[in-house]
Design a protein around this motif. Structure first.
Motif, short mmCIF file in Angstrom:
data_model
loop_
_atom_site.label_atom_id
_atom_site.label_comp_id
_atom_site.label_asym_id
_atom_site.label_seq_id
_atom_site.Cartn_x
_atom_site.Cartn_y
_atom_site.Cartn_z
N LEU A 90 -5.19 -12.39 -5.46
CA LEU A 90 -5.51 -11.22 -6.28
C LEU A 90 -4.25 -10.69 -6.98
N ILE A 91 -3.14 -10.69 -6.29
CA ILE A 91 -1.90 -10.24 -6.92
C ILE A 91 -1.55 -11.19 -8.08
N ASP A 92 -1.64 -12.50 -7.82
CA ASP A 92 -1.35 -13.48 -8.88
C ASP A 92 -2.25 -13.27 -10.10
N GLU A 93 -3.47 -12.80 -9.86
CA GLU A 93 -4.42 -12.59 -10.96
C GLU A 93 -4.28 -11.20 -11.58
N GLY A 94 -3.27 -10.46 -11.14
CA GLY A 94 -2.96 -9.19 -11.79
C GLY A 94 -3.63 -7.95 -11.20
N PHE A 95 -4.27 -8.08 -10.06
CA PHE A 95 -4.91 -6.89 -9.46
C PHE A 95 -3.89 -6.06 -8.69
N LYS A 96 -4.15 -4.75 -8.60
CA LYS A 96 -3.32 -3.90 -7.73
C LYS A 96 -3.94 -3.97 -6.34
N ALA A 97 -3.55 -5.00 -5.61
CA ALA A 97 -4.18 -5.26 -4.31
C ALA A 97 -3.13 -5.32 -3.21
N ALA A 98 -3.53 -4.90 -2.03
CA ALA A 98 -2.62 -5.00 -0.88
C ALA A 98 -3.41 -5.01 0.42
N ILE A 99 -2.78 -5.62 1.43
CA ILE A 99 -3.35 -5.53 2.78
C ILE A 99 -2.83 -4.22 3.39
N ILE A 100 -3.73 -3.45 3.92
CA ILE A 100 -3.36 -2.17 4.54
C ILE A 100 -3.80 -2.19 6.00
N ASP A 101 -2.90 -1.70 6.87
CA ASP A 101 -3.24 -1.61 8.29
C ASP A 101 -4.41 -0.64 8.47
N PRO A 102 -5.35 -0.94 9.39
CA PRO A 102 -6.54 -0.06 9.51
C PRO A 102 -6.18 1.41 9.80
N ASP A 103 -5.07 1.65 10.48
CA ASP A 103 -4.70 3.04 10.78
C ASP A 103 -4.25 3.80 9.54
N TYR A 104 -3.95 3.10 8.45
CA TYR A 104 -3.43 3.75 7.24
C TYR A 104 -4.42 3.72 6.08
N LEU A 105 -5.61 3.24 6.35
CA LEU A 105 -6.61 3.13 5.29
C LEU A 105 -6.93 4.49 4.66
N SER A 106 -6.90 5.53 5.49
CA SER A 106 -7.26 6.87 5.00
C SER A 106 -6.40 7.31 3.81
#
Ligand code: SF4
Lengths: 125, 504
Positions: free
Chosen positions: B70-86
């Motif tokens: 997704l990053i390679d395709e230009g999206f603002k994407a990231a893996i976020i730890d479940p405790d920080y999703l809020s």
């Protein structure tokens, strides 16, 4: 509106009016794929059970190890929903599989000259 | 704080490095027995380190691949730890959630569930996560929820929960070729299909598989995809066999090293087949792979899976196992290598029927001999297998189970843990009667007791000799010992009941 993975796929309208034989759907789907030499399939589902409950009837189909891609879309439960699918996908290769007795759906399919087959005929005979 | 529109995440049982010990991850597949749930969770799945944005330093490899694509395709994407999703509920438009075993319907979770009658913690933790304020709020604000991974099919058995969570789409299979298109359509507000199963024809080619952008759990990196052995119960084998080039392997090890991960797990369905011909291992590519890994990594090298036929063939013909172990794997920092292998059955008849090429290049009739020889080779070379058995396969007969039990007897001298997997029809998990009715033939019980004794004996030995010796792991080691003593005690208690069952 379709995903890239749906391009070039064979379209099957599945009208789930009653319980039907899972194996029969799997066999029918396999038959359609082999006969038409296609590697992708989109199942367009018409069912009164609503989303995502209707998927209960597709568990076996989706869990069998098909060697091709499969996309499932739900459209609703009415004749109008069926007409919507047909109009959108009219130019694609398409067949309908109808389970149980669904007279008004069959009438629409015939009206649009869409090939269809009845599922569970033996079971209901 | 960046406004990620695509957030990729999972629950804690997946987002953990299990104290750097992959085997401990197996504890997440059972219920918290003998320990309070919080303590058990800490032992099995401690929290991972995160950066200032809540991005985990290590994350599951599958999620890393999706993130990279997704990053390679230009999206603002990231893996976020479940405790920080809020922190991201107001920016997230597409919430992607992956898992190996969402609802504990896969092995070995389903076995623990059946045996204990209690839901495994991976299931409880995942469902709790899906009901968390952050997920509910993201959905309320209009985020599309896409779930996927190897356990995607399990959602078909949890349709009420699917509805409750408002899942928009389930995707199954290798997704690199299709995922950017799916996310684009989701962001554009287009109607998504409910289910997408990516078949072999849409699996990505090597050039479509991106290099991960952040470290993976315990340095796991993929070296191959697919498997040529064609076992009837396995879907991996439907996909084309691809070997990840050494340059890519190198890049992914570098990514891990930059994040402070000094170990590597080489992942593939049969690591010894890397660069091989069909089902025959070829020494040169495997040696080059290990040479590269050892040159780059100071810590441990592990294999995810290998086949027993490859172990035997490569040692008998090229002395490859001894060479790999003595020249590349064993070091001052590493005394053994762990690997998952599949025995599945000790019956040549069943092997011929359900996995005719598992023993290849040896004939299926030689399967028990292949297993025994491979175990002996591994024992000699400090390779510790975690082996699976499949019990209750359709068409299995009593004499097949007896043959498997005889094989387990012959494996007694070899250091290993053996895990039986029950061939369980869905729906049986909520019904323990089914288990009692189908798995208490005297042959099954005899086999399971043999397996249990074998595994407990060697698990203690492994813990004593090799495992978790690091100073900082002392508390976890102590807890693990405690847990094992408890299991032994429990088993001692249930054996008489089992004996009565057999007598019935
Ligand atoms: S050897 Fe393992 S990965 Fe390969 S087909 Fe058999 S079960 Fe699947």
């Amino acid at each position: 509106m379709c995903l890239a993975i749906e391009r070039g796929a064979y379209h099957v309208i599945l009208i789930l009016n009653y319980d039907y034989l899972n194996d029969e759907v799997i066999n029918k789907v396999n038959e359609v794929m082999i006969h038409n030499n296609v590697r992708k399939l989109v199942l367009h589902v018409i069912s009164s059970e609503g989303r995502p409950t209707y998927l209960e009837k597709l568990r076996t189909v989706l869990s069998s190890t098909f060697p091709y891609s499969l996309v499932v879309r739900y459209w609703g439960s009415t004749v109008d929903d069926l007409v919507k699918i047909i109009k959108l996908y009219r130019n694609e290769s398409m067949i309908a599989l109808v389970s149980g007795d669904a007279q008004e759906f069959k009438g629409v399919l015939e009206g649009f000259s869409i090939n269809y087959e009845l599922l569970g005929v033996r079971a209901y005979a | 704080m960046p406004d990620y529109e695509v957030v990729i995440t999972t629950d804690r049982t997946m987002m953990s490095n299990h104290h750097g010990k992959e085997f401990l991850g197996f504890l997440t597949t059972g219920p918290a027995v003998g320990l309070p749930e919080k303590v058990y969770m800490w032992l099995a799945a401690p929290k991972v380190k995160v950066d200032y944005e809540g991005k985990p330093i290590e994350a599951p490899y599958g999620l890393r691949k999706v993130e990279a694509k997704l990053i390679d395709e230009g999206f603002k994407a990231a893996i976020i730890d479940p405790d920080y999703l809020s922190r991201y509920v107001s920016s997230v438009k597409v919430l992607m959630i992956g898992h190996h075993d969402f609802f504990a319907y896969g092995p070995p979770s389903n076995e623990w569930w059946l045996i204990t009658g209690r839901e495994p913690i991976n299931r409880l933790s995942f469902m709790k996560f899906m009901r968390s304020d952050a997920v509910v709020e993201a959905k309320r604000r209009g985020a599309k929820i896409i779930v996927g991974g190897p356990a995607a099919w399990q959602w078909l058995w949890e349709l009420k929960f699917w509805k409750e969570c408002g899942v928009d789409m389930v995707v199954e299979g290798e997704v690199e070729r299709v995922i950017a298109d799916i996310v684009r359509k989701a962001l554009d507000g287009e109607e998504l299909p409910d289910y997408v199963l990516v078949g072999p024809n849409d699996t990505p080619s090597l050039s479509e598989i991106p290099v991960i952008k952040g470290a993976s759990i315990n340095g796991l990196i993929e070296v191959m995809r697919g498997c040529p052995r064609g076992c009837k119960f396995c879907s991996v084998t439907l996909r084309p066999l691809r070997f990840i080039p050494l340059d890519t392997v190198k890049e992914e090890i570098e990514v891990n090293l930059r994040s402070g991960n000094s170990n590597v797990i080489l992942h593939g369905e049969d690591v010894l087949l890397y660069g091989g011909y069909g089902v025959k291992p070829k020494p040169d590519p495997v040696i080059k792979l290990h040479e590269l890994a050892r040159k780059m990594v100071k810590g441990s090298i592990a294999w995810s899976h290998t086949s027993l036929a490859s172990v035997k063939y490569s040692e008998d013909n090229f002395k490859l196992i001894s060479k790999l172990m003595s020249e590349y794997v064993l070091s001052d920092y590493q005394e053994f290598i762990g690997v998952e292998v599949g025995i599945e059955t000790g019956s040549p008849r069943l092997a011929r029927t359900i996995m005719p090429a598992k023993a290849a290049p040896y004939p299926p009739d030689m399967w028990p001999e292949v297993v025994e020889d491979a175990f002996s080779i591994m024992h000699e070379n400090n390779v510790i297998p975690a082996a699976t058995l499949i019990v209750g396969l359709p068409g299995e007969r009593g004499d097949d189970v007896v043959k498997t039990a005889e094989l387990i007897d012959r494996l007694k001298p070899y250091r290993s843990v053996i895990v039986p997997m029950f061939f369980v029809p869905m729906g049986a998990l909520r019904n323990r009667d089914w288990f009692d009715k189908n798995y208490v033939t005297s042959e099954h019980v005899d086999l399971m007791l043999k397996v249990l004794n074998h595994t407990l004996y060697w698990a203690e030995d492994i813990l004593e000799r090799y495992y978790m010796k690091e100073q900082h792991l002392k508390p976890a080691r102590l807890l693990l010992k405690l847990f094992m003593s408890y299991i032994k005690w429990r088993i001692g208690k249930v054996v008489p009941t089992i004996a009565t069952m057999i007598a019935r």
